[in-house]
Design an enzyme around this catalytic site. Structure first.
Site, PDB file in Angstrom:
ATOM      1  N   ASP A  12      -2.576   8.157   6.851  1.00 28.09           N
ATOM      2  CA  ASP A  12      -1.574   7.717   5.872  1.00 28.09           C
ATOM      3  C   ASP A  12      -0.282   8.464   6.171  1.00 28.09           C
ATOM      4  O   ASP A  12      -0.152   9.658   5.873  1.00 28.09           O
ATOM      5  CB  ASP A  12      -2.063   8.020   4.455  1.00 28.09           C
ATOM      6  CG  ASP A  12      -1.102   7.545   3.374  1.00 28.09           C
ATOM      7  OD1 ASP A  12       0.083   7.309   3.694  1.00 28.09           O
ATOM      8  OD2 ASP A  12      -1.522   7.428   2.208  1.00 28.09           O
ATOM      9  N   HIS A  51       2.463   8.559   2.273  1.00 31.35           N
ATOM     10  CA  HIS A  51       2.410   9.471   1.138  1.00 31.35           C
ATOM     11  C   HIS A  51       2.428  10.922   1.616  1.00 31.35           C
ATOM     12  O   HIS A  51       2.284  11.193   2.803  1.00 31.35           O
ATOM     13  CB  HIS A  51       1.181   9.168   0.284  1.00 31.35           C
ATOM     14  CG  HIS A  51       1.200   7.785  -0.288  1.00 31.35           C
ATOM     15  ND1 HIS A  51       0.604   6.708   0.349  1.00 31.35           N
ATOM     16  CD2 HIS A  51       1.768   7.291  -1.415  1.00 31.35           C
ATOM     17  CE1 HIS A  51       0.807   5.611  -0.369  1.00 31.35           C
ATOM     18  NE2 HIS A  51       1.502   5.939  -1.436  1.00 31.35           N
ATOM     19  N   SER A  66       4.255   4.249  -5.979  1.00 28.62           N
ATOM     20  CA  SER A  66       3.355   5.385  -5.756  1.00 28.62           C
ATOM     21  C   SER A  66       4.094   6.607  -5.223  1.00 28.62           C
ATOM     22  O   SER A  66       3.646   7.741  -5.426  1.00 28.62           O
ATOM     23  CB  SER A  66       2.227   4.989  -4.796  1.00 28.62           C
ATOM     24  OG  SER A  66       2.754   4.590  -3.541  1.00 28.62           O
TER      25      SER A  66
END
Length: 373
Positions: free
Chosen positions: A349, A352, A113
């Site tokens: 998070d 990311h 990702s």
């Protein structure tokens, strides 16, 4: 205002490893970087005049997990820090040169990702040069996402292969498994989809952070009785690096194809990410989640590679960017509980990155190494 962050003051094991001397002139190169310039050693400089290379609202290809402004982030400071290498300037990203050089070609990002975020960043960097909406499209089929620039007969692609080798996390949608297993010697399962690409950008790190051990399948996932061994994460990573470079040597022509590898994307502790708006101002900072032993493996294996793989060493410079994560400003995979809502740090998070943001700098570095090696 500046953030002094010299990577050279605390060299990683990777930086002390000598690189191979390739005899083949890299494809795509149009110039040379200044002598003695290391694009990956420098500092973050506040630059209000530079600004983001595109606006979040202008790029429809950003996944909702990365659209921080749309999800309520109150500041845009993270978009105005510019990477300044020591002793030289980073070449300005030239979307026209990028697209013209990709005319009739395929560019492909392969990995997890984090690499998908870098892929979307590249699409956002070039898509504005294609004003005709019917001349560009993005489609996903299984593990493969393809952005097509029809006027250029070019594609920029992303292939989901979080371990590069076959694994039980290969489903591009349902890949959150608790017990990750990687199959030894299985890179061809995915590799057949990468053949024919003219620029390939590999990465894999986050998914190897399963602890100190990694489960390796010796046979096939179809075997009734499976032989699984546990090895150190470092040995597993070494296996992946060797498989990747062996595959490139057998399937890529260095005279026409450029192969890159993006080093580990650092994570930050939740308390060191939520509500942060400025980079870490400490040149010697090295995050606890960025394992030097993994960087050592990369340095050792790249140092003896028989194929010219260009390293994008983004780890140190990204370590300083605690402010650039998506934190709580993203689409959530599942509804948040009352307890989580009461304590935002608990669901931040810190892995990311917001777009536009840090990963655009990764692609500026890729651009520099592609055209000014």
């Amino acid at each position: 205002t500046s953030c002094a962050s010299s990577a050279s003051s605390t060299p990683t094991p990777l930086e002390t490893t000598s690189s191979p001397k390739w005899e083949v002139e890299p494809a795509f190169a149009v110039g040379k970087k200044p002598a003695g310039c290391d694009y990956f050693s420098g500092r973050w400089v506040w630059d209000e005049t530079a600004g983001p290379l595109y606006e979040e609202s202008e790029c429809p290809y950003i996944q909702p997990q990365l659209t921080c402004q749309a999800h309520g982030r109150p500041d845009r400071d993270y978009q105005f820090w510019r990477w300044q290498p020591h002793g030289c300037d980073l070449p300005s990203f030239n979307a026209t040169l990028m697209l013209e050089s990709l005319r009739g070609k395929r560019m492909m990002y392969v990995g997890d990702s984090l690499n998908r975020g870098q892929y979307v960043s590249m699409v956002c960097l070039v898509h504005r040069l294609i004003p005709n909406e019917s001349a560009k499209s993005m489609e996903t089929t299984g593990s493969l996402t393809v952005f097509t620039a029809a006027d250029y007969n070019a594609t920029i692609e992303f292939y989901w292969a979080p371990f590069l080798l076959e694994s039980n996390s290969d489903d591009a949608v349902i890949h959150r498994v608790s017990d990750r297993i990687v199959r030894r010697g299985s890179i061809n399962k995915h590799g057949r989809h990468w053949k024919g690409a003219d620029v390939v950008v590999f990465n894999t790190y986050l998914w190897w952070m399963t602890g100190l051990k990694m489960k390796i399948l010796q046979g096939s996932f179809d075997d009734e009785a499976k032989e699984i061994v546990e090895v150190s994460t470092e040995d597993a990573y070494r296996m992946a690096m060797r498989s990747m470079m062996r595959w490139a040597r057998k399937n890529m022509d260095p005279r026409t194809t450029r192969v890159f590898f993006t080093s580990m994307s650092p994570t930050h502790a939740k308390k060191n990410c939520y509500n942060e708006t400025t980079p870490i101002n400490n040149a010697t900072y090295w995050g606890s989640d960025s394992r030097r032993s993994i960087m050592q493996v990369i340095g050792e294996e790249f140092g003896k590679s028989k194929y010219p793989v260009t390293l994008l060493n983004i780890t140190q410079l990204s370590n300083y960017r605690k402010d650039a994560h998506t934190s709580i400003y993203k689409k959530q995979w599942s509804p948040l509980t009352a307890e989580q809502l009461a304590n935002p740090v608990s669901y931040a998070d810190c892995t990311h990155w917001c777009l536009p943001g840090l990963q655009d700098t990764w692609n500026e570095l890729l651009f520099a190494k592609l055209f000014y090696p």
